[in-house]
Design a protein around this motif. Structure first.
Motif, short mmCIF file in Angstrom:
data_model
loop_
_atom_site.label_atom_id
_atom_site.label_comp_id
_atom_site.label_asym_id
_atom_site.label_seq_id
_atom_site.Cartn_x
_atom_site.Cartn_y
_atom_site.Cartn_z
N TYR A 105 0.84 -1.20 0.00
CA TYR A 105 0.00 0.00 0.00
C TYR A 105 0.88 1.26 0.00
O TYR A 105 0.65 2.18 -0.77
N ARG A 106 1.89 1.26 0.87
CA ARG A 106 2.79 2.42 0.93
C ARG A 106 3.54 2.61 -0.39
O ARG A 106 3.76 3.73 -0.83
N LEU A 107 3.93 1.52 -1.01
CA LEU A 107 4.63 1.60 -2.29
C LEU A 107 3.73 2.20 -3.36
O LEU A 107 4.16 3.08 -4.11
N ARG A 108 2.49 1.72 -3.42
CA ARG A 108 1.56 2.28 -4.41
C ARG A 108 1.34 3.77 -4.17
O ARG A 108 1.33 4.57 -5.11
N LYS A 109 1.20 4.14 -2.91
CA LYS A 109 1.00 5.54 -2.57
C LYS A 109 2.22 6.37 -2.97
O LYS A 109 2.09 7.46 -3.54
N ALA A 110 3.41 5.86 -2.69
CA ALA A 110 4.64 6.57 -3.07
C ALA A 110 4.77 6.67 -4.58
O ALA A 110 5.20 7.71 -5.11
N GLU A 111 4.39 5.60 -5.30
CA GLU A 111 4.45 5.64 -6.76
C GLU A 111 3.49 6.69 -7.31
O GLU A 111 3.83 7.42 -8.25
N GLN A 112 2.30 6.78 -6.72
CA GLN A 112 1.33 7.79 -7.15
C GLN A 112 1.89 9.20 -6.92
O GLN A 112 1.77 10.07 -7.77
N LYS A 113 2.50 9.41 -5.76
CA LYS A 113 3.09 10.72 -5.47
C LYS A 113 4.22 11.01 -6.44
O LYS A 113 4.38 12.14 -6.91
N SER A 114 5.02 10.00 -6.74
CA SER A 114 6.13 10.17 -7.67
C SER A 114 5.62 10.56 -9.05
O SER A 114 6.17 11.45 -9.71
N LEU A 115 4.56 9.90 -9.51
CA LEU A 115 3.96 10.24 -10.79
C LEU A 115 3.43 11.67 -10.79
O LEU A 115 3.60 12.42 -11.76
N LYS A 116 2.80 12.04 -9.68
CA LYS A 116 2.25 13.40 -9.56
C LYS A 116 3.37 14.42 -9.64
O LYS A 116 3.25 15.44 -10.33
N VAL A 117 4.49 14.16 -8.94
CA VAL A 117 5.63 15.07 -8.97
C VAL A 117 6.20 15.13 -10.37
O VAL A 117 6.56 16.21 -10.88
#
Length: 134
Positions: free
Chosen positions: A35-47
């Motif tokens: 879950y944390r990885l998916r969340k971090a990946e989403q944030k990374s994509l947003k950035v």
């Protein structure tokens, strides 16, 4: 025999239950990390899409860094403690090895003295007396 078999079966059941608990904990941790990885990946994509980093991401990264440092410090202290225990155990083992050697030497010395007594007194003592010496 059946009691021993039952004892082994009980131990196996206990170990199986413990392994299942560990597996459940590992699965839970894995789901949390996914879950944390998916969340971090989403944030990374947003950035990557927007080109700027929001404050929430920075706070999250700072918090993750703090947790990592805390875990690192704790593990370092545990490692030092285990190392101290290992050194102490090695020292105790060395002392015990020395004691074993001393006991073996004493045993051999006593055995040699006993053999000399047997040889010197064989003509004077009966077989039962010699047997009693051993």
């Amino acid at each position: 025999m059946e009691e021993m078999r039952d004892s082994y079966l009980e131990e196996d059941v206990y170990q199986l239950q413990e392994l299942r608990r560990e597996l459940d904990r590992a699965n839970k941790n894995c789901r949390i990390l996914q879950y944390r990885l998916r969340k971090a990946e989403q944030k990374s994509l947003k950035v990557a899409q927007t080109g700027h980093v929001d404050g929430e991401l920075i706070r999250s990264l700072e918090q993750d860094l703090k947790v990592a440092k805390d875990v690192s410090v704790r593990l370092h202290h545990e490692l030092e403690s285990v190392e101290e225990k290992r050194v102490k155990a090695e020292d105790e083992n060395e002392v015990l090895r020395q004691q074993i050697i001393e006991v073996e030497v004493s045993k051999q010395t006593l055995q040699n003295e006993l053999d000399k007594l047997k040889e010197g007194t064989c003509g004077c003592l009966s077989q039962s007396d010699v047997h009693n010496l051993t």
